[in-house]
Design a protein around this motif. Structure first.
Motif, mmCIF file in Angstrom:
data_model
loop_
_atom_site.group_PDB
_atom_site.id
_atom_site.type_symbol
_atom_site.label_atom_id
_atom_site.label_comp_id
_atom_site.label_asym_id
_atom_site.label_seq_id
_atom_site.Cartn_x
_atom_site.Cartn_y
_atom_site.Cartn_z
ATOM 1 N N LYS A 528 0.833 -1.214 0.000
ATOM 2 C CA LYS A 528 0.000 0.000 0.000
ATOM 3 C C LYS A 528 0.864 1.260 0.000
ATOM 4 O O LYS A 528 0.643 2.166 -0.803
ATOM 5 C CB LYS A 528 -0.922 0.017 1.226
ATOM 6 N N VAL A 529 1.839 1.291 0.892
ATOM 7 C CA VAL A 529 2.658 2.499 1.039
ATOM 8 C C VAL A 529 3.726 2.572 -0.045
ATOM 9 O O VAL A 529 3.989 3.633 -0.611
ATOM 10 C CB VAL A 529 3.305 2.551 2.439
ATOM 11 N N GLY A 530 4.344 1.429 -0.360
ATOM 12 C CA GLY A 530 5.439 1.428 -1.331
ATOM 13 C C GLY A 530 4.986 1.434 -2.774
ATOM 14 O O GLY A 530 5.652 2.008 -3.635
ATOM 15 N N CYS A 531 3.844 0.803 -3.054
ATOM 16 C CA CYS A 531 3.396 0.660 -4.446
ATOM 17 C C CYS A 531 2.103 1.416 -4.737
ATOM 18 O O CYS A 531 1.618 1.381 -5.869
ATOM 19 C CB CYS A 531 3.220 -0.818 -4.792
ATOM 20 N N GLY A 532 1.520 2.040 -3.710
ATOM 21 C CA GLY A 532 0.312 2.836 -3.935
ATOM 22 C C GLY A 532 -0.926 2.024 -4.237
ATOM 23 O O GLY A 532 -1.873 2.537 -4.841
ATOM 24 N N LEU A 533 -0.945 0.746 -3.826
ATOM 25 C CA LEU A 533 -2.123 -0.080 -4.094
ATOM 26 C C LEU A 533 -3.230 0.240 -3.088
ATOM 27 O O LEU A 533 -2.947 0.571 -1.933
ATOM 28 C CB LEU A 533 -1.767 -1.565 -4.021
ATOM 29 N N PRO A 534 -4.485 0.152 -3.498
ATOM 30 C CA PRO A 534 -5.580 0.532 -2.596
ATOM 31 C C PRO A 534 -5.722 -0.376 -1.383
ATOM 32 O O PRO A 534 -6.179 0.048 -0.336
ATOM 33 C CB PRO A 534 -6.830 0.476 -3.485
ATOM 34 N N MET A 535 -5.324 -1.647 -1.525
ATOM 35 C CA MET A 535 -5.395 -2.599 -0.414
ATOM 36 C C MET A 535 -4.162 -3.495 -0.447
ATOM 37 O O MET A 535 -3.625 -3.786 -1.510
ATOM 38 C CB MET A 535 -6.646 -3.484 -0.506
ATOM 39 N N GLY A 536 -3.730 -3.934 0.740
ATOM 40 C CA GLY A 536 -2.669 -4.923 0.800
ATOM 41 C C GLY A 536 -3.215 -6.288 0.415
ATOM 42 O O GLY A 536 -4.432 -6.509 0.429
ATOM 43 N N PRO A 537 -2.352 -7.254 0.088
ATOM 44 C CA PRO A 537 -2.832 -8.552 -0.390
ATOM 45 C C PRO A 537 -3.704 -9.297 0.616
ATOM 46 O O PRO A 537 -4.687 -9.927 0.231
ATOM 47 C CB PRO A 537 -1.546 -9.326 -0.699
ATOM 48 N N PHE A 538 -3.387 -9.206 1.915
ATOM 49 C CA PHE A 538 -4.169 -9.963 2.893
ATOM 50 C C PHE A 538 -5.499 -9.283 3.199
ATOM 51 O O PHE A 538 -6.510 -9.958 3.429
ATOM 52 C CB PHE A 538 -3.341 -10.209 4.158
ATOM 53 N N GLU A 539 -5.507 -7.962 3.170
ATOM 54 C CA GLU A 539 -6.782 -7.243 3.265
ATOM 55 C C GLU A 539 -7.699 -7.657 2.115
ATOM 56 O O GLU A 539 -8.883 -7.932 2.304
ATOM 57 C CB GLU A 539 -6.547 -5.734 3.182
ATOM 58 N N LEU A 540 -7.130 -7.683 0.917
ATOM 59 C CA LEU A 540 -7.917 -7.996 -0.276
ATOM 60 C C LEU A 540 -8.413 -9.442 -0.250
ATOM 61 O O LEU A 540 -9.575 -9.721 -0.566
ATOM 62 C CB LEU A 540 -7.085 -7.739 -1.538
ATOM 63 N N LEU A 541 -7.548 -10.366 0.135
ATOM 64 C CA LEU A 541 -7.952 -11.774 0.206
ATOM 65 C C LEU A 541 -9.119 -11.962 1.173
ATOM 66 O O LEU A 541 -10.064 -12.702 0.890
ATOM 67 C CB LEU A 541 -6.761 -12.640 0.635
ATOM 68 N N ASP A 542 -9.067 -11.297 2.320
ATOM 69 C CA ASP A 542 -10.153 -11.420 3.294
ATOM 70 C C ASP A 542 -11.453 -10.813 2.773
ATOM 71 O O ASP A 542 -12.543 -11.272 3.119
ATOM 72 C CB ASP A 542 -9.754 -10.761 4.616
ATOM 73 N N VAL A 543 -11.354 -9.775 1.932
ATOM 74 C CA VAL A 543 -12.550 -9.173 1.335
ATOM 75 C C VAL A 543 -13.129 -10.085 0.247
ATOM 76 O O VAL A 543 -14.335 -10.337 0.194
ATOM 77 C CB VAL A 543 -12.230 -7.779 0.750
ATOM 78 N N VAL A 544 -12.277 -10.588 -0.616
ATOM 79 C CA VAL A 544 -12.720 -11.453 -1.721
ATOM 80 C C VAL A 544 -13.321 -12.748 -1.186
ATOM 81 O O VAL A 544 -14.316 -13.257 -1.714
ATOM 82 C CB VAL A 544 -11.536 -11.769 -2.669
#
Length: 592
Positions: A528-544
């Motif tokens: 999120k901080v280094g690449c500017g992605l809206p969600m980190g991978p584990f946040e996204l996995l838990d949402v999906v």
């Protein structure tokens, strides 16, 4: 108590080194900046003066603060001037031989308690540290470019780095206003290790002509909310830099997915390095310019000239879930008559009710008038029998993600829907051709993969099979644009564009966690901080949903038979244990 670093050395004053020196001096640290020659010193001084002048112009620094900052930086041509430094940060070019030599020299100059740090983005900190007599005091401190702006710093520990050294460097990074994440010593660390596997996969897709550069980039921007598409990002990074990072990663991992796509070497040899040379995957209006200009690969405006567009006025939607009702809303909003088919009258009425509830929320927010809501609802007709779809010009299937169920729907539609109508599936991972094969009109079948929630998400993946007619593809494209979506085209392969790029990256993140290389919080922060992605991978996995993610990863693995795509065992175990993410209250994290 964390150690104080009052004097810090910076070796190398390129873009990164100059940026690091500025960050240090901003927080009151005395900086000794060393370069190899006068030209290097002047170039570095120029970087810092220009950067701080911009900060003054933007009211982020006063003139007095700028003068004080510049006064804290001493320039030198000799490593001997670093003798009194508490910490030395090396920021020279990515050459292990060069870095090893510098660290060996520094080891004989600085005091025994001085910490030596490398800003390398991919080289082994362990291999650098063994060239000193103090490997326990050697650490990676990887800033991101531009260092004065980006918050992330990766703190890389080796198997012999002293715990106090890591703790002191983390505390110092926080004092600099950065967000440090800690990890083990592996090529690419966190951000690059996850980012460059994804970028390399996108290059391979482009190289195989699976999708155009424009569609690949648009898919990840509009489908995932990424700030840049993968090929545009590679042009910004520099194809030569990307190649070196991938080569380093592959040398350590021997993971075929890290082996640079062959086209990268060809482009580098041809001098197409990205923005810095004015040409890479895209063409720019000059070296170092961000402005893309048309070239021989730019798609023609208006698509395929001479391909007719089929008339579509009445749209059928099969299904009652979130995706089906969202798609019905999308088309009804744009003036299409919609037939929403369910298995029973109650379910059909409930599906129309879902659309009304969605529209009511828009009315409550003042984004839609009551009159417009009523008109939209008036264009949606509930239906139970497939025969009620007979006169539709387009029918979109949005039922459960099971091939047998979808094939049954397509078989039923084939019997009743008029000739010339387009039949579409919203599948996110199943083969579209398998749906087409259940009909007597495979040339009329296409994939239309909307993203959830359909009324909000802009992207639609148009998936063409080997049988899909050209006018069907052209009609699908025109329809997507008419309802305000961004259409991208791809072939009929598992995952299409977005999921095929996204889920191997998510799987890599799980493997990183599984190996105890870094924690979930640090991995999420890095991306999120280094690449500017809206969600980190584990946040996204838990949402999906971990079960949904596992099903997609299994589909990708079964299609490509690529060892690197095999679902991480940790994901399998979490799903077996019923930890499916937010929907069950427990996934990679626990939710209240």
């Amino acid at each position: 108590m964390a150690r104080e670093f009052s004097t810090v050395g910076v070796v190398g004053l390129g873009t990164m080194g100059a940026g690091i020196a500025e960050v240090l001096a901003r927080t009151g640290v005395q900086v000794v900046a060393v370069e190899v020659d006068d030209a290097g010193v002047e170039r570095g001084r120029g970087h810092i003066e220009h950067s701080t002048s911009r900060a003054v112009a933007k009211d982020k620094l006063t003139d007095a603060e700028r003068d004080a900052l510049l006064g804290r930086i001493t320039y030198s041509l000799s490593l001997a001037d670093l003798a009194a430094a508490d910490l030395v940060i090396e920021a020279i070019p990515e050459s292990l031989e060069l870095k090893a030599r510098i660290f060996s020299e520094l080891d004989g100059i600085v005091g025994p308690e001085t910490i030596l740090a490398s800003n390398t983005s991919s080289l082994s900190i362990t291999e650098i540290g063994v060239h000193t007599g103090r490997p326990g005091k050697v650490v990676g401190l990887h800033f991101f470019n531009p260092a004065p702006v980006l918050k992330l710093t990766e703190v890389v520990r080796t198997v012999v780095t002293e715990p106090d050294v890591v703790a002191d460097v983390v505390a110092f990074a926080e004092k600099l206003g950065k967000e440090p994440v800690v990890m083990g010593d592996r090529a690419g660390f966190i951000a690059n290790a996850l980012l460059f596997g994804y970028l390399n996969h996108a290059v391979a897709m482009y190289e195989s002509k699976y999708a155009t550069r424009e569609d690949l980039d648009a898919a990840m921007r509009f489908g995932c909310g990424y700030p840049m598409g993968p090929l545009a990002l590679l042009d910004l990074i520099g194809l030569d830099t990307a190649y070196e990072i991938l080569e380093t990663m592959y040398a350590q991992s021997r993971n075929r997915l890290h082996a640079p796509a062959p086209i990268l070497k060809q482009m580098i040899t041809a001098g197409l390095l990205g923005r810095k040379t004015g040409r890479g995957f895209y063409t720019y209006d000059g070296p170092d310019s961000p402005n893309v200009v048309a070239d021989a690969h730019t798609p023609a405006a208006g698509g395929d000239a001479g391909v007719s567009i089929r008339e579509v006025q009445r749209v059928g939607v099969v299904g009652t879930g979130t995706m089906a009702t969202g798609i019905a809303e999308v088309f009804a909003r744009k003036g299409f008559d919609v037939v929403l088919r369910a298995r029973s009258t109650d379910k059909a009425e409930a599906a129309v009710g879902k659309v009304r509830k969605s529209l009511d929320r828009q009315v409550a927010k003042g984004k839609l008038s009551e009159e417009d809501r009523d008109a939209i609802i008036g264009r949606i007709s509930p239906a139970v029998e497939f025969e009620e779809l007979a006169d539709c010009d387009l029918v979109i299937e949005a039922v459960a993600e099971e091939l047998a169920i979808k094939q049954a729907v397509f078989g039923a539609l084939d019997e009743v829907v008029k000739p010339g109508a387009i039949l579409a599936t919203t599948t996110s991972s199943l083969p579209v051709i398998e749906c087409a094969a259940a009909t007597s009109r495979p040339s009329d079948v296409v994939g239309l993969h909307f993203f959830n929630p359909a009324p909000i998400m802009k992207l639609v993946e148009i998936v063409e099979t080997i049988s899909t007619a050209a006018d069907v593809i052209a009609t699908a494209h025109a329809l997507c644009e008419k309802v305000g979506k961004v259409p991208v085209h791809c072939g009929d392969r598992a995952g299409f564009i977005v999921n095929a790029l996204l889920f191997p990256y998510l799987n890599d993140a799980i493997k990183m966690l599984e190996a105890h290389y870094a924690g979930a919080d640090d991995i999420d922060s890095a991306m999120k901080v280094g690449c500017g992605l809206p969600m980190g991978p584990f946040e996204l996995l838990d949402v999906v949903g971990l079960d949904v993610s596992l099903a997609i990863e299994r589909t990708l693995y079964n299609e490509y038979r690529e060892a690197g795509y095999a679902p991480a065992p940790l994901l399998e175990h979490l799903v077996t244990a019923g930890r499916l993410g937010r929907k069950t209250g427990k996934g990679f994290r626990d939710y209240s």
